[in-house]
Design a protein around this motif. Structure first.
Motif, PDB file in Angstrom:
ATOM      1  N   ASN A   1     -37.482  91.651  21.264  1.00 55.23           N
ATOM      2  CA  ASN A   1     -38.751  91.414  20.982  1.00 55.23           C
ATOM      3  C   ASN A   1     -39.165  90.203  20.462  1.00 55.23           C
ATOM      4  OD1 ASN A   1     -41.257  91.306  19.330  1.00 55.23           O
ATOM      5  ND2 ASN A   1     -41.820  93.161  20.533  1.00 55.23           N
ATOM      6  N   PRO A   2     -39.538  89.064  21.171  1.00 56.21           N
ATOM      7  CA  PRO A   2     -39.925  87.708  20.515  1.00 56.21           C
ATOM      8  C   PRO A   2     -40.392  87.504  19.214  1.00 56.21           C
ATOM      9  CG  PRO A   2     -40.101  87.661  22.879  1.00 56.21           C
ATOM     10  CD  PRO A   2     -40.209  89.292  22.461  1.00 56.21           C
ATOM     11  N   LEU A   3     -41.742  88.387  19.041  1.00 54.35           N
ATOM     12  CA  LEU A   3     -42.274  88.251  17.959  1.00 54.35           C
ATOM     13  C   LEU A   3     -41.549  88.864  16.891  1.00 54.35           C
ATOM     14  CD1 LEU A   3     -45.933  89.181  19.148  1.00 54.35           C
ATOM     15  CD2 LEU A   3     -45.175  87.058  18.039  1.00 54.35           C
ATOM     16  N   ALA A   4     -40.807  89.896  17.042  1.00 54.67           N
ATOM     17  CA  ALA A   4     -40.053  90.400  15.983  1.00 54.67           C
ATOM     18  C   ALA A   4     -38.735  89.333  15.555  1.00 54.67           C
ATOM     19  CB  ALA A   4     -39.142  91.638  16.608  1.00 54.67           C
ATOM     20  N   GLN A   5     -38.345  88.824  16.597  1.00 53.75           N
ATOM     21  CA  GLN A   5     -37.324  87.551  16.411  1.00 53.75           C
ATOM     22  C   GLN A   5     -37.952  86.705  15.421  1.00 53.75           C
ATOM     23  OE1 GLN A   5     -36.287  86.507  20.265  1.00 53.75           O
ATOM     24  NE2 GLN A   5     -34.838  88.460  20.664  1.00 53.75           N
ATOM     25  N   PHE A   6     -39.025  86.079  15.687  1.00 58.54           N
ATOM     26  CA  PHE A   6     -39.566  85.032  14.899  1.00 58.54           C
ATOM     27  C   PHE A   6     -40.006  85.516  13.491  1.00 58.54           C
ATOM     28  CE2 PHE A   6     -43.601  82.978  13.093  1.00 58.54           C
ATOM     29  CZ  PHE A   6     -42.922  81.973  13.096  1.00 58.54           C
ATOM     30  N   ASN A   7     -40.457  86.562  13.519  1.00 59.94           N
ATOM     31  CA  ASN A   7     -40.734  87.272  12.134  1.00 59.94           C
ATOM     32  C   ASN A   7     -39.664  87.799  11.288  1.00 59.94           C
ATOM     33  OD1 ASN A   7     -43.872  87.193  11.654  1.00 59.94           O
ATOM     34  ND2 ASN A   7     -43.848  88.048  13.804  1.00 59.94           N
ATOM     35  N   PHE A   8     -38.672  88.314  11.908  1.00 56.29           N
ATOM     36  CA  PHE A   8     -37.424  88.626  11.222  1.00 56.29           C
ATOM     37  C   PHE A   8     -36.713  87.215  10.973  1.00 56.29           C
ATOM     38  CE2 PHE A   8     -32.500  89.525  11.140  1.00 56.29           C
ATOM     39  CZ  PHE A   8     -32.843  90.499  10.089  1.00 56.29           C
ATOM     40  N   ALA A   9     -36.931  86.092  11.400  1.00 57.95           N
ATOM     41  CA  ALA A   9     -36.340  84.928  11.054  1.00 57.95           C
ATOM     42  C   ALA A   9     -37.096  84.546   9.643  1.00 57.95           C
ATOM     43  CB  ALA A   9     -36.503  83.905  12.216  1.00 57.95           C
ATOM     44  N   GLN A  10     -38.410  84.731   9.869  1.00 61.27           N
ATOM     45  CA  GLN A  10     -39.402  84.318   8.437  1.00 61.27           C
ATOM     46  C   GLN A  10     -38.938  85.274   7.182  1.00 61.27           C
ATOM     47  OE1 GLN A  10     -40.853  81.559   9.256  1.00 61.27           O
ATOM     48  NE2 GLN A  10     -43.079  82.263   9.682  1.00 61.27           N
TER      49      GLN A  10
ATOM     50  N   LYS B   1     -29.366  81.257   8.784  1.00 59.34           N
ATOM     51  CA  LYS B   1     -29.168  82.852   9.132  1.00 59.34           C
ATOM     52  C   LYS B   1     -30.458  82.874  10.380  1.00 59.34           C
ATOM     53  CE  LYS B   1     -27.461  84.586   4.909  1.00 59.34           C
ATOM     54  NZ  LYS B   1     -27.708  85.602   3.528  1.00 59.34           N
ATOM     55  N   ALA B   2     -31.629  82.351   9.862  1.00 59.02           N
ATOM     56  CA  ALA B   2     -32.705  82.451  10.659  1.00 59.02           C
ATOM     57  C   ALA B   2     -32.821  81.582  12.326  1.00 59.02           C
ATOM     58  CB  ALA B   2     -33.932  81.940   9.903  1.00 59.02           C
ATOM     59  N   VAL B   3     -31.867  80.719  12.132  1.00 60.39           N
ATOM     60  CA  VAL B   3     -31.926  79.729  13.288  1.00 60.39           C
ATOM     61  C   VAL B   3     -31.847  80.494  14.593  1.00 60.39           C
ATOM     62  CG1 VAL B   3     -30.647  77.878  14.475  1.00 60.39           C
ATOM     63  CG2 VAL B   3     -31.615  77.664  12.336  1.00 60.39           C
ATOM     64  N   PRO B   4     -30.525  81.448  14.666  1.00 59.05           N
ATOM     65  CA  PRO B   4     -30.334  82.087  16.096  1.00 59.05           C
ATOM     66  C   PRO B   4     -31.585  82.978  16.444  1.00 59.05           C
ATOM     67  CG  PRO B   4     -28.389  82.291  14.260  1.00 59.05           C
ATOM     68  CD  PRO B   4     -29.428  81.821  13.703  1.00 59.05           C
ATOM     69  N   TYR B   5     -32.231  83.494  15.395  1.00 61.57           N
ATOM     70  CA  TYR B   5     -33.763  84.151  15.928  1.00 61.57           C
ATOM     71  C   TYR B   5     -34.690  83.452  16.271  1.00 61.57           C
ATOM     72  CZ  TYR B   5     -31.067  88.127  13.859  1.00 61.57           C
ATOM     73  OH  TYR B   5     -30.112  89.330  13.693  1.00 61.57           O
TER      74      TYR B   5
ATOM     75  N   ARG C   1     -33.864  82.128  20.101  1.00 62.46           N
ATOM     76  CA  ARG C   1     -33.907  83.418  20.998  1.00 62.46           C
ATOM     77  C   ARG C   1     -35.352  83.563  21.307  1.00 62.46           C
ATOM     78  NH1 ARG C   1     -30.721  88.226  18.531  1.00 62.46           N
ATOM     79  NH2 ARG C   1     -31.657  89.393  20.233  1.00 62.46           N
ATOM     80  N   ALA C   2     -36.322  83.331  20.265  1.00 57.69           N
ATOM     81  CA  ALA C   2     -37.805  83.503  20.294  1.00 57.69           C
ATOM     82  C   ALA C   2     -38.275  82.272  21.018  1.00 57.69           C
ATOM     83  CB  ALA C   2     -38.472  83.855  19.232  1.00 57.69           C
ATOM     84  N   ALA C   3     -37.743  81.094  20.568  1.00 54.12           N
ATOM     85  CA  ALA C   3     -38.453  79.904  21.278  1.00 54.12           C
ATOM     86  C   ALA C   3     -37.844  79.951  22.687  1.00 54.12           C
ATOM     87  CB  ALA C   3     -37.701  78.610  20.733  1.00 54.12           C
ATOM     88  N   ALA C   4     -36.735  80.564  23.099  1.00 53.67           N
ATOM     89  CA  ALA C   4     -36.123  80.423  24.669  1.00 53.67           C
ATOM     90  C   ALA C   4     -37.116  81.280  25.598  1.00 53.67           C
ATOM     91  CB  ALA C   4     -34.749  80.999  24.549  1.00 53.67           C
TER      92      ALA C   4
ATOM     93  N   ALA D   1     -44.706  79.847  21.168  1.00 58.07           N
ATOM     94  CA  ALA D   1     -44.950  78.515  20.457  1.00 58.07           C
ATOM     95  C   ALA D   1     -44.552  78.772  19.197  1.00 58.07           C
ATOM     96  CB  ALA D   1     -46.204  78.313  20.953  1.00 58.07           C
ATOM     97  N   ASP D   2     -44.767  79.695  18.576  1.00 56.50           N
ATOM     98  CA  ASP D   2     -44.426  79.563  16.867  1.00 56.50           C
ATOM     99  C   ASP D   2     -43.121  79.385  16.636  1.00 56.50           C
ATOM    100  OD1 ASP D   2     -46.975  81.421  15.765  1.00 56.50           O
ATOM    101  OD2 ASP D   2     -46.491  82.239  17.633  1.00 56.50           O
ATOM    102  N   ALA D   3     -42.320  79.944  17.504  1.00 58.34           N
ATOM    103  CA  ALA D   3     -40.819  79.806  17.513  1.00 58.34           C
ATOM    104  C   ALA D   3     -40.300  78.292  17.868  1.00 58.34           C
ATOM    105  CB  ALA D   3     -39.936  80.607  18.032  1.00 58.34           C
TER     106      ALA D   3
END
Length: 344
Positions: free
Chosen positions: A171-180, A194-198, A201-204, A208-210
């Motif tokens: 889930n892209p939104l979960a990936q971004f927010n989990f990184a946060q 630690k956050a960069v991989p998430y 993945r969301a940016a890919a 836009a947030d990611a």
């Protein structure tokens, strides 16, 4: 419905660690000490804006996979056609019988008040049931509710686990927010790493947030990434094309100064104008300065005054632009006010 916003205060450390000799980040507006008064003063730590799910539903935006493996079923089909009450009625018995796809669909309808009275507490119940059965969309939404604590008991540990599960499920939104969350829990370069991989993945996926977050990471050379202004500019461009106003401001400034690629005054002016026309107050002030100095467009004192007037009406105060405005003739001031009244 709970907002998909995570607290960002703890993320101020995210971009503080800069590569030696790195250029200053693109300045963004910062609040003045006086309450409610703002100025276009540069800050050192622009942050990625939080992902959100507050956009209205549309046929193109809805992913049928979140409701199960058979997107042609009657409940989802009714939802897709905008027949929300029908979708609710069809999904309810299935949800009561334990169908996680129907439970998620009910939660979506209730959380947004589509065809039925909005009921976030009831939506939380259905999200929780579907989350227990591993539906990533419900895991993400219920994690947000657990973090917020308005409609359910606040549970940061449970929210973390659910957000991670949804992120790992793609889930892209979960990936971004989990990184946060990762950066919030571990401020500094270690947390960013630690956050960069998430974020990546969301940016890919095109989030836009990611994309903006990764642009900041490359611009500052943190989180295990070498500083790469060219890559940062590419990511800013991707986010800007999705009407992400903060990226538009940064991209416009980078193009004007020639950072991360060729200097392009006209295009930089265009991105700043697009952000200004979209309502971004800082962009309106910067656009006024571009008109005042004739950067990317012919000098136009009337438009410079007009754009600063609309920025000032929104609470932004720039002493330099105040001096500029006071230096206009009475006739020029009158024209600027008239133009300001017609601006978006």
């Amino acid at each position: 419905m709970a907002s998909a916003t995570l607290p960002l205060q703890a993320l101020l450390a995210l971009f503080m660690v800069q590569a030696a000799g790195a250029a200053e980040p693109v300045p963004l507006p910062q609040a003045r000490p006086e309450a409610g008064v703002h100025t276009d003063k540069p800050i050192d730590t622009p942050l990625p804006q939080p992902a959100t799910t507050n956009e209205p539903p549309s046929i193109d935006a809805i992913n049928p996979d979140r409701f199960g493996a058979k997107p042609a079923d009657q409940a989802y089909g009714a939802f897709q056609r905008g027949l929300y009450k029908t979708a609710y009625d069809l999904a309810l018995p299935r949800a009561q019988n334990g169908d996680p796809a129907a439970q998620t669909l009910l939660a979506e309808i209730l959380s947004r008040g589509l065809g039925v009275q909005q009921n976030a507490a009831e939506a939380a119940k259905w999200y929780a049931l579907a989350a227990e059965q591993g539906v990533p969309e419900s895991q993400f939404q219920y994690a947000l509710m657990l973090l917020d604590g308005r409609y359910v008991k606040k549970d940061e540990k449970g929210a973390y686990a659910l957000m991670q599960a949804a992120a790992e499920a793609g889930n892209p939104l979960a990936q971004f927010n989990f990184a946060q969350l990762l950066v919030q829990q571990d401020p500094g370069d270690a947390g960013i790493s630690k956050a960069v991989p998430y974020y990546e993945r969301a940016a890919a996926t095109g989030l836009a947030d990611a994309q903006y977050a990764m642009a900041q990471i490359y611009a500052n050379g943190v989180g295990g990434k070498q500083r790469d202004d060219a890559q940062a500019r590419r990511l800013l461009t991707q986010a800007a094309r999705q009407n992400y106003d903060t990226a538009q401001i940064d991209l416009g400034a980078w193009m004007i100064e020639g950072r991360g690629g060729a200097r392009d005054l006209k295009s930089g002016f265009g991105w700043m104008k697009q952000a200004a026309e979209g309502g971004n107050v800082a962009a309106r002030n910067r656009l006024a300065k571009l008109y005042m100095n004739g950067i990317g467009a012919d000098p136009d004192l009337i438009l410079a005054g007009a754009w600063y007037i609309v920025a000032r009406r929104a609470g932004l105060i720039d002493p330099d632009m105040d001096n500029f405005l006071q230096g206009l003739s009475d006739d020029q001031t009158k024209q600027a006010l008239q133009r300001a009244n017609r601006l978006p």
